[in-house]
Design a protein around this motif. Structure first.
Motif, mmCIF file in Angstrom:
data_model
loop_
_atom_site.group_PDB
_atom_site.id
_atom_site.type_symbol
_atom_site.label_atom_id
_atom_site.label_comp_id
_atom_site.label_asym_id
_atom_site.label_seq_id
_atom_site.Cartn_x
_atom_site.Cartn_y
_atom_site.Cartn_z
ATOM 1 N N LEU A 12 0.755 -1.262 0.107
ATOM 2 C CA LEU A 12 0.080 -0.003 -0.018
ATOM 3 C C LEU A 12 0.878 1.052 0.001
ATOM 4 O O LEU A 12 0.576 2.294 -0.915
ATOM 5 C CB LEU A 12 -0.936 -0.041 1.206
ATOM 6 C CG LEU A 12 -2.122 -1.014 1.171
ATOM 7 C CD1 LEU A 12 -2.695 -1.111 2.468
ATOM 8 C CD2 LEU A 12 -3.160 -0.729 0.070
ATOM 9 N N VAL A 13 1.832 1.263 0.824
ATOM 10 C CA VAL A 13 2.894 2.441 0.807
ATOM 11 C C VAL A 13 3.516 2.771 -0.489
ATOM 12 O O VAL A 13 3.482 3.673 -0.865
ATOM 13 C CB VAL A 13 3.957 2.244 1.878
ATOM 14 C CG1 VAL A 13 5.019 3.233 2.143
ATOM 15 C CG2 VAL A 13 3.336 2.250 3.397
ATOM 16 N N ALA A 14 3.524 1.483 -1.093
ATOM 17 C CA ALA A 14 4.359 1.812 -2.454
ATOM 18 C C ALA A 14 3.336 2.124 -3.611
ATOM 19 O O ALA A 14 3.814 2.842 -4.468
ATOM 20 C CB ALA A 14 5.086 0.301 -3.025
ATOM 21 N N PHE A 15 2.271 1.771 -3.410
ATOM 22 C CA PHE A 15 1.211 2.317 -4.371
ATOM 23 C C PHE A 15 1.065 4.035 -4.154
ATOM 24 O O PHE A 15 0.871 4.499 -4.972
ATOM 25 C CB PHE A 15 -0.173 1.578 -4.077
ATOM 26 C CG PHE A 15 -1.169 2.047 -5.122
ATOM 27 C CD1 PHE A 15 -1.199 1.846 -6.408
ATOM 28 C CD2 PHE A 15 -2.171 2.891 -4.493
ATOM 29 C CE1 PHE A 15 -2.018 2.259 -7.134
ATOM 30 C CE2 PHE A 15 -3.073 3.103 -5.244
ATOM 31 C CZ PHE A 15 -3.179 3.069 -6.706
ATOM 32 N N PHE A 16 0.652 4.229 -2.862
ATOM 33 C CA PHE A 16 0.726 5.481 -2.646
ATOM 34 C C PHE A 16 1.904 6.519 -2.998
ATOM 35 O O PHE A 16 2.013 7.812 -3.338
ATOM 36 C CB PHE A 16 0.404 5.897 -1.252
ATOM 37 C CG PHE A 16 -1.072 5.450 -0.890
ATOM 38 C CD1 PHE A 16 -2.249 6.045 -1.834
ATOM 39 C CD2 PHE A 16 -1.472 4.525 0.165
ATOM 40 C CE1 PHE A 16 -3.518 5.612 -1.289
ATOM 41 C CE2 PHE A 16 -2.874 4.106 0.174
ATOM 42 C CZ PHE A 16 -3.782 4.585 -0.552
ATOM 43 N N ALA A 17 3.148 5.808 -2.847
ATOM 44 C CA ALA A 17 4.364 6.475 -3.201
ATOM 45 C C ALA A 17 4.393 6.876 -4.694
ATOM 46 O O ALA A 17 4.786 7.774 -5.355
ATOM 47 C CB ALA A 17 5.654 5.882 -2.927
ATOM 48 N N THR A 18 3.810 5.912 -5.459
ATOM 49 C CA THR A 18 3.790 5.944 -6.955
ATOM 50 C C THR A 18 2.829 6.918 -7.211
ATOM 51 O O THR A 18 3.272 7.576 -8.168
ATOM 52 C CB THR A 18 3.309 4.632 -7.432
ATOM 53 O OG1 THR A 18 4.078 3.279 -7.147
ATOM 54 C CG2 THR A 18 3.058 4.658 -9.045
ATOM 55 N N LEU A 19 1.701 6.959 -6.568
ATOM 56 C CA LEU A 19 0.734 8.201 -6.830
ATOM 57 C C LEU A 19 1.483 9.586 -6.624
ATOM 58 O O LEU A 19 1.351 10.463 -7.368
ATOM 59 C CB LEU A 19 -0.498 8.080 -6.082
ATOM 60 C CG LEU A 19 -1.264 7.069 -6.466
ATOM 61 C CD1 LEU A 19 -2.571 6.873 -5.306
ATOM 62 C CD2 LEU A 19 -2.058 7.081 -7.682
ATOM 63 N N ALA A 20 2.312 9.526 -5.713
ATOM 64 C CA ALA A 20 2.799 11.005 -5.209
ATOM 65 C C ALA A 20 4.062 11.122 -6.179
ATOM 66 O O ALA A 20 4.115 12.086 -6.661
ATOM 67 C CB ALA A 20 3.585 10.792 -3.808
ATOM 68 N N ALA A 21 4.646 10.173 -6.842
ATOM 69 C CA ALA A 21 5.751 10.559 -7.691
ATOM 70 C C ALA A 21 5.032 10.759 -9.166
ATOM 71 O O ALA A 21 5.650 11.629 -9.908
ATOM 72 C CB ALA A 21 6.418 9.024 -8.132
ATOM 73 N N PHE A 22 3.950 10.125 -9.360
ATOM 74 C CA PHE A 22 3.167 10.614 -10.616
ATOM 75 C C PHE A 22 2.860 12.011 -10.626
ATOM 76 O O PHE A 22 2.872 12.732 -11.432
ATOM 77 C CB PHE A 22 1.899 9.586 -10.649
ATOM 78 C CG PHE A 22 1.068 9.952 -11.946
ATOM 79 C CD1 PHE A 22 1.570 9.947 -13.153
ATOM 80 C CD2 PHE A 22 -0.128 10.681 -11.678
ATOM 81 C CE1 PHE A 22 0.665 10.077 -14.410
ATOM 82 C CE2 PHE A 22 -0.697 11.087 -12.879
ATOM 83 C CZ PHE A 22 -0.485 10.763 -14.073
ATOM 84 N N GLY A 23 2.263 12.360 -9.256
ATOM 85 C CA GLY A 23 2.028 13.670 -9.076
ATOM 86 C C GLY A 23 3.225 14.661 -9.196
ATOM 87 O O GLY A 23 3.266 15.969 -9.702
ATOM 88 N N THR A 24 4.404 14.506 -8.955
ATOM 89 C CA THR A 24 5.515 15.023 -8.825
ATOM 90 C C THR A 24 5.985 15.280 -10.481
ATOM 91 O O THR A 24 6.247 16.415 -10.715
ATOM 92 C CB THR A 24 7.018 14.356 -8.314
ATOM 93 O OG1 THR A 24 6.344 14.420 -6.889
ATOM 94 C CG2 THR A 24 7.989 15.263 -8.355
#
Length: 131
Positions: free
Chosen positions: A22-34
């Motif tokens: 789950l943490v990796a998925f939300f980090a992916t979302l944050a990276a996508f936003g970046t």
């Protein structure tokens, strides 16, 4: 009919690895936003790498019954820590989860040893004191 005891070490480590998915998925979302305003190929790479990491975290508990399964878990911990190169706040989160993984593995191992000793003592008592 007696059941074989389940390993607490495997159960604890599996829980941490699943939460890290789950943490990796939300980090992916944050990276996508970046990288939202970047070129399309950059966004595609972010999703491919992120979802591959999520998949690895989901698949890793299946290998914990093998001796090398815990090494896979540690490699994933390092990869999650390296994700802080893209999303800086991941450093704190990933180090905390690496500590949780270490605790789960070490404490689970200790509890498994204690359970084995308790089962051995119980079997000896039952052998010496038949009903």
């Amino acid at each position: 009919m007696k059941r074989a005891p389940r390993s607490v070490k495997v159960m604890f480590a599996s829980t941490i690895l699943t939460l890290e998915a789950l943490v990796a998925f939300f980090a992916t979302l944050a990276a996508f936003g970046t990288f939202y305003n970047s070129e399309t190929w950059v966004k595609v790479i972010v999703w491919i790498v992120g979802l591959a990491l999520v998949g690895a975290f989901i698949a890793a508990p299946a290998f914990l019954s093998k001796k090398w399964g815990y090494t896979v878990g540690w490699v994933l911990q390092v990869l999650l820590i390296l994700s802080s190169l893209v999303v800086s706040m991941m450093l704190f989160i990933s180090v905390c989860f690496a500590l949780c993984y270490w605790y789960a593995v070490s404490k689970g191992e200790q509890i498994d040893r204690e359970n084995a000793e308790r089962a051995r003592a119980q079997a000896e008592w039952e052998r010496n004191n038949p009903a």
